[in-house]
Write a protein that holds these residues in place. Structure first.
Motif, PDB file in Angstrom:
ATOM      1  N   THR A 160     118.980  10.014 -16.512  1.00  0.00           N
ATOM      2  CA  THR A 160     117.616   9.545 -16.787  1.00  0.00           C
ATOM      3  C   THR A 160     117.401   8.118 -16.302  1.00  0.00           C
ATOM      4  O   THR A 160     116.294   7.746 -15.915  1.00  0.00           O
ATOM      5  N   LEU A 161     118.449   7.334 -16.313  1.00  0.00           N
ATOM      6  CA  LEU A 161     118.331   5.956 -15.824  1.00  0.00           C
ATOM      7  C   LEU A 161     118.169   5.931 -14.307  1.00  0.00           C
ATOM      8  O   LEU A 161     117.426   5.109 -13.761  1.00  0.00           O
ATOM      9  N   ALA A 162     118.860   6.835 -13.638  1.00  0.00           N
ATOM     10  CA  ALA A 162     118.802   6.871 -12.175  1.00  0.00           C
ATOM     11  C   ALA A 162     117.591   7.630 -11.658  1.00  0.00           C
ATOM     12  O   ALA A 162     117.078   7.345 -10.569  1.00  0.00           O
ATOM     13  N   HIS A 163     117.118   8.622 -12.434  1.00  0.00           N
ATOM     14  CA  HIS A 163     116.023   9.479 -11.963  1.00  0.00           C
ATOM     15  C   HIS A 163     114.981   9.643 -13.071  1.00  0.00           C
ATOM     16  O   HIS A 163     114.594  10.771 -13.412  1.00  0.00           O
ATOM     17  N   GLY A 164     114.525   8.537 -13.609  1.00  0.00           N
ATOM     18  CA  GLY A 164     113.572   8.570 -14.709  1.00  0.00           C
ATOM     19  C   GLY A 164     112.236   9.193 -14.387  1.00  0.00           C
ATOM     20  O   GLY A 164     111.493   9.585 -15.291  1.00  0.00           O
ATOM     21  N   SER A 165     111.914   9.311 -13.111  1.00  0.00           N
ATOM     22  CA  SER A 165     110.634   9.911 -12.731  1.00  0.00           C
ATOM     23  C   SER A 165     110.726  11.420 -12.574  1.00  0.00           C
ATOM     24  O   SER A 165     109.720  12.089 -12.317  1.00  0.00           O
ATOM     25  N   ARG A 166     111.928  11.967 -12.739  1.00  0.00           N
ATOM     26  CA  ARG A 166     112.140  13.395 -12.561  1.00  0.00           C
ATOM     27  C   ARG A 166     112.186  14.106 -13.908  1.00  0.00           C
ATOM     28  O   ARG A 166     113.023  13.793 -14.766  1.00  0.00           O
ATOM     29  N   ALA A 167     111.318  15.077 -14.100  1.00  0.00           N
ATOM     30  CA  ALA A 167     111.287  15.829 -15.359  1.00  0.00           C
ATOM     31  C   ALA A 167     112.612  16.523 -15.633  1.00  0.00           C
ATOM     32  O   ALA A 167     113.040  16.642 -16.780  1.00  0.00           O
ATOM     33  N   ALA A 169     115.555  15.532 -15.230  1.00  0.00           N
ATOM     34  CA  ALA A 169     116.521  14.646 -15.882  1.00  0.00           C
ATOM     35  C   ALA A 169     116.280  14.604 -17.390  1.00  0.00           C
ATOM     36  O   ALA A 169     117.217  14.649 -18.197  1.00  0.00           O
ATOM     37  N   TRP A 170     115.010  14.529 -17.780  1.00  0.00           N
ATOM     38  CA  TRP A 170     114.679  14.472 -19.200  1.00  0.00           C
ATOM     39  C   TRP A 170     114.889  15.816 -19.873  1.00  0.00           C
ATOM     40  O   TRP A 170     115.287  15.886 -21.050  1.00  0.00           O
ATOM     41  N   ASP A 171     114.645  16.901 -19.143  1.00  0.00           N
ATOM     42  CA  ASP A 171     114.923  18.233 -19.679  1.00  0.00           C
ATOM     43  C   ASP A 171     116.408  18.367 -20.031  1.00  0.00           C
ATOM     44  O   ASP A 171     116.764  18.939 -21.067  1.00  0.00           O
ATOM     45  N   ALA A 172     117.250  17.852 -19.152  1.00  0.00           N
ATOM     46  CA  ALA A 172     118.699  17.927 -19.389  1.00  0.00           C
ATOM     47  C   ALA A 172     119.080  17.102 -20.614  1.00  0.00           C
ATOM     48  O   ALA A 172     119.923  17.522 -21.424  1.00  0.00           O
ATOM     49  N   LEU A 173     118.454  15.939 -20.770  1.00  0.00           N
ATOM     50  CA  LEU A 173     118.752  15.092 -21.926  1.00  0.00           C
ATOM     51  C   LEU A 173     118.334  15.789 -23.222  1.00  0.00           C
ATOM     52  O   LEU A 173     119.065  15.760 -24.228  1.00  0.00           O
ATOM     53  N   VAL A 174     117.173  16.423 -23.207  1.00  0.00           N
ATOM     54  CA  VAL A 174     116.697  17.161 -24.382  1.00  0.00           C
ATOM     55  C   VAL A 174     117.654  18.311 -24.705  1.00  0.00           C
ATOM     56  O   VAL A 174     117.997  18.544 -25.868  1.00  0.00           O
ATOM     57  N   ALA A 175     118.080  19.023 -23.677  1.00  0.00           N
ATOM     58  CA  ALA A 175     119.004  20.144 -23.887  1.00  0.00           C
ATOM     59  C   ALA A 175     120.298  19.670 -24.528  1.00  0.00           C
ATOM     60  O   ALA A 175     120.828  20.303 -25.452  1.00  0.00           O
ATOM     61  N   TRP A 176     120.814  18.546 -24.030  1.00  0.00           N
ATOM     62  CA  TRP A 176     122.049  18.006 -24.600  1.00  0.00           C
ATOM     63  C   TRP A 176     121.831  17.590 -26.059  1.00  0.00           C
ATOM     64  O   TRP A 176     122.648  17.905 -26.940  1.00  0.00           O
ATOM     65  N   GLY A 177     120.749  16.892 -26.317  1.00  0.00           N
ATOM     66  CA  GLY A 177     120.473  16.434 -27.673  1.00  0.00           C
ATOM     67  C   GLY A 177     120.318  17.583 -28.651  1.00  0.00           C
ATOM     68  O   GLY A 177     120.847  17.539 -29.770  1.00  0.00           O
ATOM     69  N   LEU A 193     110.004  12.813 -20.940  1.00  0.00           N
ATOM     70  CA  LEU A 193     109.424  13.990 -20.299  1.00  0.00           C
ATOM     71  C   LEU A 193     107.907  13.876 -20.222  1.00  0.00           C
ATOM     72  O   LEU A 193     107.292  14.252 -19.222  1.00  0.00           O
ATOM     73  N   VAL A 194     107.280  13.335 -21.256  1.00  0.00           N
ATOM     74  CA  VAL A 194     105.828  13.142 -21.246  1.00  0.00           C
ATOM     75  C   VAL A 194     105.430  12.177 -20.139  1.00  0.00           C
ATOM     76  O   VAL A 194     104.419  12.378 -19.448  1.00  0.00           O
ATOM     77  N   ARG A 195     106.223  11.121 -19.955  1.00  0.00           N
ATOM     78  CA  ARG A 195     105.907  10.152 -18.892  1.00  0.00           C
ATOM     79  C   ARG A 195     106.112  10.755 -17.504  1.00  0.00           C
ATOM     80  O   ARG A 195     105.319  10.515 -16.594  1.00  0.00           O
ATOM     81  N   ALA A 196     107.172  11.527 -17.352  1.00  0.00           N
ATOM     82  CA  ALA A 196     107.499  12.087 -16.045  1.00  0.00           C
ATOM     83  C   ALA A 196     106.612  13.276 -15.693  1.00  0.00           C
ATOM     84  O   ALA A 196     106.322  13.513 -14.515  1.00  0.00           O
ATOM     85  N   ALA A 197     106.197  14.040 -16.698  1.00  0.00           N
ATOM     86  CA  ALA A 197     105.389  15.235 -16.452  1.00  0.00           C
ATOM     87  C   ALA A 197     104.268  15.328 -17.481  1.00  0.00           C
ATOM     88  O   ALA A 197     104.359  16.112 -18.441  1.00  0.00           O
ATOM     89  N   PRO A 198     103.210  14.533 -17.333  1.00  0.00           N
ATOM     90  CA  PRO A 198     102.102  14.522 -18.301  1.00  0.00           C
ATOM     91  C   PRO A 198     101.490  15.898 -18.540  1.00  0.00           C
ATOM     92  O   PRO A 198     101.010  16.187 -19.633  1.00  0.00           O
ATOM     93  N   GLY A 199     101.550  16.749 -17.538  1.00  0.00           N
ATOM     94  CA  GLY A 199     100.987  18.084 -17.671  1.00  0.00           C
ATOM     95  C   GLY A 199     101.709  18.958 -18.668  1.00  0.00           C
ATOM     96  O   GLY A 199     101.209  20.020 -19.063  1.00  0.00           O
ATOM     97  N   ARG A 200     102.900  18.518 -19.072  1.00  0.00           N
ATOM     98  CA  ARG A 200     103.684  19.309 -20.036  1.00  0.00           C
ATOM     99  C   ARG A 200     103.568  18.753 -21.452  1.00  0.00           C
ATOM    100  O   ARG A 200     104.380  19.054 -22.317  1.00  0.00           O
ATOM    101  N   SER A 201     102.561  17.934 -21.693  1.00  0.00           N
ATOM    102  CA  SER A 201     102.403  17.297 -22.997  1.00  0.00           C
ATOM    103  C   SER A 201     102.329  18.305 -24.143  1.00  0.00           C
ATOM    104  O   SER A 201     102.936  18.123 -25.207  1.00  0.00           O
TER     105      SER A 201
END
Length: 208
Positions: A160-167, A169-177, A193-201
């Motif tokens: 997420t630090l390297a690819h914060g604009s990619r949804a 990356a955040w999906d993977a973090l959520v899955a791990w959590g 995820l909301v910041r990277a993909a507003p359409g998925r709010s």
């Protein structure tokens, strides 16, 4: 698609997963069938995609990408299909380090409920193409499914630090959590995820 190289050794430039890849020459009929498969797959027409990919295979049996796509689509249609392993096996025989095929098989193993196998394949795919954020995210997700060691957690955060604009990356973090019942990590992932993909709010609100 473009063709480059000398007359005796033609090369073809294709785009796979948003990346430009140079490979050997492929006949127009095979490539046309492959593109029909891609379009069908993107529209969710799995049977149409399989038919097109099999036409591409009949034109050219030595393309690892085509075999990987066949395996992936068959897995979508029926995870118990015995032809899945044959297709992935053929792709591996052509190129055992081909990241796209390794990733496709990893996703299929996740669908089959085999997280150990999925994690091993995803690890190999990420190693073969270390700059690919999608493959790194797949590895983290597979490790999450098998409740892997904390080292994968660090990779999830780093992703997420390297690819914060990619949804992805955040999906993977959520899955791990979620797999490790880490509410703080899930919350951080959903916010990103909301910041990277507003359409998925709406999806994120439901998940939260």
């Amino acid at each position: 698609m473009g063709v480059t190289g000398c007359l005796g050794d033609p090369k073809v430039v294709r785009v796979y997963d948003g990346r430009v890849v140079e490979g050997r020459y492929v006949s127009p009929d095979a490539y046309a069938a492959f593109l029909r498969g891609v379009l069908a797959e993107e529209s969710g027409d799995w049977k149409g995609a399989l038919s097109a990919y099999e036409q591409a295979r009949n034109e050219d049996e030595d393309d690892a990408e085509v075999w990987a796509r066949i395996g992936a689509v068959r897995c979508r249609l029926d995870v118990k299909d015995t032809e899945i392993d044959r297709a992935f096996g053929r792709a591996a025989k052509i190129d055992p380090t081909y990241a796209s095929a390794l990733a496709a098989r990893s996703r299929c193993e996740l669908s089959r409920g085999r997280p150990e196998e999925a994690a091993a394949l995803a690890r190999a795919a990420a190693a073969a193409d270390p700059k690919n954020a999608g493959l790194e995210a797949l590895y983290v997700t597979a490790e999450a499914a098998r409740r892997g060691p904390s080292g994968a957690r660090e990779r999830a955060v780093a992703l997420t630090l390297a690819h914060g604009s990619r949804a992805v990356a955040w999906d993977a973090l959520v899955a791990w959590g979620r797999s490790h019942r880490d509410a703080e990590l899930v919350a951080r992932g959903l916010e990103g995820l909301v910041r990277a993909a507003p359409g998925r709010s709406a999806e994120v609100e439901k998940g939260a």
